[in-house]
Motif scaffolding. Structure first.
Motif, PDB file in Angstrom:
ATOM      1  N   PHE A  30       0.851  -1.188   0.000  1.00  0.00           N
ATOM      2  CA  PHE A  30       0.000   0.000   0.000  1.00  0.00           C
ATOM      3  C   PHE A  30       0.892   1.246   0.000  1.00  0.00           C
ATOM      4  CE2 PHE A  30      -3.715   2.060   2.541  1.00  0.00           C
ATOM      5  CZ  PHE A  30      -3.261   3.341   2.290  1.00  0.00           C
ATOM      6  N   GLY A  31       1.821   1.320   0.975  1.00  0.00           N
ATOM      7  CA  GLY A  31       2.679   2.491   1.104  1.00  0.00           C
ATOM      8  C   GLY A  31       3.573   2.700  -0.100  1.00  0.00           C
ATOM      9  N   TYR A  32       4.187   1.617  -0.576  1.00  0.00           N
ATOM     10  CA  TYR A  32       5.114   1.747  -1.696  1.00  0.00           C
ATOM     11  C   TYR A  32       4.395   2.208  -2.962  1.00  0.00           C
ATOM     12  CZ  TYR A  32       9.044   0.928  -4.781  1.00  0.00           C
ATOM     13  OH  TYR A  32      10.055   1.121  -5.674  1.00  0.00           O
ATOM     14  N   ASP A  33       3.343   1.486  -3.348  1.00  0.00           N
ATOM     15  CA  ASP A  33       2.675   1.798  -4.610  1.00  0.00           C
ATOM     16  C   ASP A  33       1.978   3.154  -4.582  1.00  0.00           C
ATOM     17  OD1 ASP A  33       3.402  -0.851  -5.270  1.00  0.00           O
ATOM     18  OD2 ASP A  33       1.662  -0.993  -6.601  1.00  0.00           O
ATOM     19  N   ASN A  34       1.554   3.571  -3.410  1.00  0.00           N
ATOM     20  CA  ASN A  34       0.867   4.851  -3.305  1.00  0.00           C
ATOM     21  C   ASN A  34       1.831   6.028  -3.387  1.00  0.00           C
ATOM     22  OD1 ASN A  34      -1.467   6.433  -2.975  1.00  0.00           O
ATOM     23  ND2 ASN A  34      -1.196   6.527  -0.769  1.00  0.00           N
ATOM     24  N   ILE A  35       3.046   5.872  -2.861  1.00  0.00           N
ATOM     25  CA  ILE A  35       3.968   7.002  -2.712  1.00  0.00           C
ATOM     26  C   ILE A  35       5.098   7.000  -3.739  1.00  0.00           C
ATOM     27  CG2 ILE A  35       5.509   8.174  -1.068  1.00  0.00           C
ATOM     28  CD1 ILE A  35       2.478   8.332  -0.475  1.00  0.00           C
ATOM     29  N   GLN A 148      -0.109  -0.465   9.745  1.00  0.00           N
ATOM     30  CA  GLN A 148       0.330   0.911   9.495  1.00  0.00           C
ATOM     31  C   GLN A 148       1.855   0.994   9.458  1.00  0.00           C
ATOM     32  OE1 GLN A 148      -1.063   3.571   8.567  1.00  0.00           O
ATOM     33  NE2 GLN A 148       0.608   5.030   8.857  1.00  0.00           N
ATOM     34  N   LEU A 149       2.518   0.185  10.289  1.00  0.00           N
ATOM     35  CA  LEU A 149       3.984   0.145  10.239  1.00  0.00           C
ATOM     36  C   LEU A 149       4.437  -0.327   8.864  1.00  0.00           C
ATOM     37  CD1 LEU A 149       6.733   0.363  11.663  1.00  0.00           C
ATOM     38  CD2 LEU A 149       6.419  -1.993  12.453  1.00  0.00           C
ATOM     39  N   GLY A 150       3.720  -1.314   8.300  1.00  0.00           N
ATOM     40  CA  GLY A 150       4.029  -1.755   6.946  1.00  0.00           C
ATOM     41  C   GLY A 150       3.867  -0.636   5.940  1.00  0.00           C
ATOM     42  N   ILE A 151       2.798   0.175   6.072  1.00  0.00           N
ATOM     43  CA  ILE A 151       2.605   1.312   5.179  1.00  0.00           C
ATOM     44  C   ILE A 151       3.789   2.259   5.261  1.00  0.00           C
ATOM     45  CG2 ILE A 151       1.181   3.353   4.699  1.00  0.00           C
ATOM     46  CD1 ILE A 151      -1.237   1.827   5.685  1.00  0.00           C
ATOM     47  N   VAL A 152       4.208   2.545   6.493  1.00  0.00           N
ATOM     48  CA  VAL A 152       5.317   3.478   6.702  1.00  0.00           C
ATOM     49  C   VAL A 152       6.618   2.930   6.115  1.00  0.00           C
ATOM     50  CG1 VAL A 152       6.746   4.542   8.485  1.00  0.00           C
ATOM     51  CG2 VAL A 152       4.265   4.541   8.712  1.00  0.00           C
ATOM     52  N   LEU A 153       6.868   1.629   6.307  1.00  0.00           N
ATOM     53  CA  LEU A 153       8.066   1.024   5.722  1.00  0.00           C
ATOM     54  C   LEU A 153       7.987   1.053   4.197  1.00  0.00           C
ATOM     55  CD1 LEU A 153       8.576  -2.018   8.104  1.00  0.00           C
ATOM     56  CD2 LEU A 153      10.061  -0.011   7.895  1.00  0.00           C
ATOM     57  N   GLY A 154       6.770   0.864   3.654  1.00  0.00           N
ATOM     58  CA  GLY A 154       6.600   0.957   2.208  1.00  0.00           C
ATOM     59  C   GLY A 154       6.886   2.351   1.690  1.00  0.00           C
ATOM     60  N   GLY A 157      10.578   2.785   1.898  1.00  0.00           N
ATOM     61  CA  GLY A 157      11.194   2.027   0.808  1.00  0.00           C
ATOM     62  C   GLY A 157      11.030   2.723  -0.530  1.00  0.00           C
ATOM     63  N   ALA A 158       9.848   3.333  -0.757  1.00  0.00           N
ATOM     64  CA  ALA A 158       9.601   4.014  -2.025  1.00  0.00           C
ATOM     65  C   ALA A 158      10.503   5.227  -2.196  1.00  0.00           C
ATOM     66  CB  ALA A 158       8.128   4.430  -2.112  1.00  0.00           C
ATOM     67  N   VAL A 159      10.571   6.084  -1.173  1.00  0.00           N
ATOM     68  CA  VAL A 159      11.378   7.296  -1.326  1.00  0.00           C
ATOM     69  C   VAL A 159      12.869   6.965  -1.350  1.00  0.00           C
ATOM     70  CG1 VAL A 159       9.609   8.799  -0.334  1.00  0.00           C
ATOM     71  CG2 VAL A 159      11.337   7.797   1.168  1.00  0.00           C
ATOM     72  N   PHE A 160      13.267   5.904  -0.634  1.00  0.00           N
ATOM     73  CA  PHE A 160      14.679   5.504  -0.654  1.00  0.00           C
ATOM     74  C   PHE A 160      15.040   4.917  -2.017  1.00  0.00           C
ATOM     75  CE2 PHE A 160      18.284   2.681   0.479  1.00  0.00           C
ATOM     76  CZ  PHE A 160      19.121   3.644   1.020  1.00  0.00           C
ATOM     77  N   ALA A 161      14.166   4.046  -2.554  1.00  0.00           N
ATOM     78  CA  ALA A 161      14.401   3.488  -3.888  1.00  0.00           C
ATOM     79  C   ALA A 161      14.406   4.597  -4.933  1.00  0.00           C
ATOM     80  CB  ALA A 161      13.325   2.454  -4.219  1.00  0.00           C
ATOM     81  N   ASN A 162      13.494   5.547  -4.797  1.00  0.00           N
ATOM     82  CA  ASN A 162      13.470   6.683  -5.721  1.00  0.00           C
ATOM     83  C   ASN A 162      14.796   7.436  -5.708  1.00  0.00           C
ATOM     84  OD1 ASN A 162      10.839   6.098  -6.400  1.00  0.00           O
ATOM     85  ND2 ASN A 162       9.939   7.754  -5.200  1.00  0.00           N
ATOM     86  N   MET A 163      15.321   7.677  -4.499  1.00  0.00           N
ATOM     87  CA  MET A 163      16.577   8.414  -4.375  1.00  0.00           C
ATOM     88  C   MET A 163      17.731   7.637  -5.010  1.00  0.00           C
ATOM     89  SD  MET A 163      18.586   9.714  -0.936  1.00  0.00           S
ATOM     90  CE  MET A 163      19.108   8.044  -0.498  1.00  0.00           C
ATOM     91  N   LEU A 164      17.812   6.334  -4.736  1.00  0.00           N
ATOM     92  CA  LEU A 164      18.901   5.529  -5.298  1.00  0.00           C
ATOM     93  C   LEU A 164      18.815   5.457  -6.813  1.00  0.00           C
ATOM     94  CD1 LEU A 164      19.091   2.517  -2.796  1.00  0.00           C
ATOM     95  CD2 LEU A 164      20.561   4.532  -2.897  1.00  0.00           C
ATOM     96  N   ILE A 165      17.618   5.232  -7.346  1.00  0.00           N
ATOM     97  CA  ILE A 165      17.457   5.125  -8.798  1.00  0.00           C
ATOM     98  C   ILE A 165      17.710   6.473  -9.461  1.00  0.00           C
ATOM     99  CG2 ILE A 165      15.762   4.699 -10.632  1.00  0.00           C
ATOM    100  CD1 ILE A 165      14.510   2.581  -8.721  1.00  0.00           C
ATOM    101  N   GLN A 166      17.252   7.544  -8.829  1.00  0.00           N
ATOM    102  CA  GLN A 166      17.458   8.875  -9.396  1.00  0.00           C
ATOM    103  C   GLN A 166      18.948   9.209  -9.527  1.00  0.00           C
ATOM    104  OE1 GLN A 166      18.484  11.818  -7.419  1.00  0.00           O
ATOM    105  NE2 GLN A 166      18.285  13.220  -9.159  1.00  0.00           N
ATOM    106  N   GLY A 272      -4.249  16.733   4.118  1.00  0.00           N
ATOM    107  CA  GLY A 272      -3.240  16.797   3.063  1.00  0.00           C
ATOM    108  C   GLY A 272      -2.124  15.785   3.102  1.00  0.00           C
ATOM    109  N   ILE A 273      -2.259  14.697   3.853  1.00  0.00           N
ATOM    110  CA  ILE A 273      -1.148  13.761   3.952  1.00  0.00           C
ATOM    111  C   ILE A 273      -0.848  13.080   2.617  1.00  0.00           C
ATOM    112  CG2 ILE A 273      -2.626  11.852   4.730  1.00  0.00           C
ATOM    113  CD1 ILE A 273       0.994  12.595   5.882  1.00  0.00           C
ATOM    114  N   THR A 274      -1.883  12.717   1.848  1.00  0.00           N
ATOM    115  CA  THR A 274      -1.639  12.039   0.574  1.00  0.00           C
ATOM    116  C   THR A 274      -0.986  12.951  -0.458  1.00  0.00           C
ATOM    117  OG1 THR A 274      -3.357  10.379   0.916  1.00  0.00           O
ATOM    118  CG2 THR A 274      -2.743  10.834  -1.353  1.00  0.00           C
ATOM    119  N   PRO A 275      -1.496  14.168  -0.728  1.00  0.00           N
ATOM    120  CA  PRO A 275      -0.786  15.034  -1.672  1.00  0.00           C
ATOM    121  C   PRO A 275       0.609  15.428  -1.182  1.00  0.00           C
ATOM    122  CG  PRO A 275      -2.663  16.188  -0.709  1.00  0.00           C
ATOM    123  CD  PRO A 275      -2.804  14.743  -0.357  1.00  0.00           C
TER     124      PRO A 275
END
Length: 471
Positions: A30-35, A148-154, A157-166, A272-275
């Protein structure tokens, strides 16, 4: 004999660990795909030459899938079971991650994002519902918080993967290829999620309402032990006997919890947490951060999100759900009021980062945890899936509108006006929870259902709900 008992206890704990892991992985996806869109949005908008409205659609189209997924997930799992519902979510995650890698047009991208959104929306219903129905009462708050902890880890993980790939290539490479790999990286946890579902137990409450009493009792013995299992299965039978399972029950006998769930879900998103997470690097760039710094600051915000969620995991069964939401929403209100002021006076970008962090912390240990716990607890067994679908659909609808309108709000209200609006919404959330939401800590699901149908609640509803914030 002692070795046999120890092996049995270990076996029982294993089943509870697997069930909690399934719920946590559902949250992670949920967290990864959403963010993950937050790191990709700038590059894919250049790749497909998107205008302002199309950028909002690119960020928000997955939430259309979330709305549909959450709307139908409850009815589906009421019929086929929670395990099969989770399998369907896993299939959506895997297909979406692979499909975006090969998307050649914006239309194809939108299709695969909407499909991924179906998985996110379904998981947002089924994962917390699954662990709430299988967890022992004494551990339910903490185990639902693992979702919810899983969402937060996702998210992390998303922003960290984004940073590494970028950082792998230059701007041209990221515009053509890099953003695709940001989405594709999510296929790894999606496959692990599907594999973990196989040995997981089915919900005992779904088994009971499906007429499979022996199977339900076997599950309860494994997670609660024989003595508590007998007591709990008797309570479930009594509760099911008072429910007809018709959707119409939600609009008469259980109208109050239905409206409370819708209110909690919608207000948790209105601030505004999602945007914020969907456009996080763009928010920091608007405050003067360089592109690389903006991605790194996004990781810092996600780390704060993680630490705050761990804090809530420790508190949720100690201080209660309502107290966490009240504290968190007030912190959110003050934080975004300060962010708006900093944009208004063109203040320091590091100060913006600081107050964004405190806003996210407030959400993480407030609505981010307690909202999901309450929504998973307050509905009766026979209609829990459909009721959670209605409430969570409201959450995704408000989240979609937030993503779709955020670029327009920035354009017409300015950054300061946008964040002041979100601050006001957090204040409204605080006041509504203070006045209307009961405390559910320490009560079994059947006790909570009994509260809504008791003569005491019918005779003095306001006193029952508000008195000391409890049941």
């Amino acid at each position: 004999m002692k070795n046999s008992e120890a092996d049995s206890n270990l076996f029982d704990k294993w089943h509870l660990i697997v069930s909690a892991s399934v719920a946590g992985l559902g949250g992670l996806l949920f967290g990864y795909d959403n963010i993950v869109i937050s790191g990709a949005i700038g590059y894919l908008s250049r790749c497909f030459h998107l205008g302002t409205v199309q950028v909002g659609w690119a960020a928000g189209c997955a939430l259309i899938g979330c709305i549909a997924g959450s709307a139908f997930a409850g009815s589906i799992v009421d019929r086929v079971g929670l395990k099969k519902g989770l399998f369907l979510c896993a299939g959506c995650f895997i297909a979406s991650s692979a499909g975006i890698l090969f998307a050649r047009t914006f239309t194809q991208f939108v299709f695969w994002r909407v499909l991924g959104g179906l998985g996110i929306g379904g998981a947002s219903i089924i994962s917390p519902m699954y662990i709430a129905e299988i967890a022992p009462t004494r551990l339910r708050g903490r185990l639902v918080t693992l979702y919810q902890l899983g969402i937060v880890l996702g998210i992390l993980g998303a922003v960290f993967a984004n940073m590494l790939i970028q950082r792998i290539g230059n701007s041209a490479w990221n515009t053509v290829t890099g953003w695709r790999w940001m989405f594709f990286a999510g296929i790894v946890p999606a496959i692990l999620f599907a594999m973990m579902i196989v040995p997981a137990l089915e919900s005992p409450r779904w088994l009971m309402k499906s007429g499979k009493r022996d199977a339900a009792y076997g599950v309860l013995v494994r997670v609660n032990g024989g003595r508590l299992a007998q007591r709990e299965i008797s309570a479930i039978e009594l509760s099911l006997a008072t429910e007809e399972g018709r959707i119409s029950e939600l609009f008469n006998m259980f109208l109050r919890p239905l409206l409370l769930g819708i209110m909690l879900a919608a207000l948790s998103q209105l601030s505004g947490i999602t945007p914020l997470f969907s456009f996080l690097p763009e928010v920091f760039r608007a405050a003067g951060a360089a592109t690389t710094d903006a991605f790194f600051q996004s990781v810092l915000v996600s780390l704060v999100n993680l630490v705050s969620t761990l804090f809530a995991l420790w508190l949720v069964d100690r201080v209660g759900r309502k107290t966490l939401i009240l504290t968190g929403t007030m912190l959110q209100c003050l934080s975004f009021a300060c962010v708006g002021w900093l944009y208004h006076v063109r203040g320091n970008g590091l100060a913006v980062l600081l107050f964004v962090m405190t806003f996210v912390a407030g959400h993480a240990f407030g609505n981010g945890v307690a909202c999901w716990v309450i929504i998973s607890e307050i509905y009766p067994t026979k209609v829990r899936g459909r009721a959670m679908s209605i409430a969570t659909t409201a959450l995704w609808l408000v989240g979609y509108l937030g993503n779709q309108t955020f670029p327009l709000m920035q354009k017409y209200l300015g950054n300061d006006g946008t964040f002041w609006w979100f601050s006001l919404a957090a204040l409204v959330n605080f006041l509504c929870v203070l006045r209307l939401v009961p405390e559910t800590r320490g009560h079994s699901l059947e006790e909570i259902t009994g509260f809504w149908t008791s003569d005491r609640n019918a005779a003095a509803p306001e006193a029952a709900v508000v008195h000391q914030g409890g049941l």
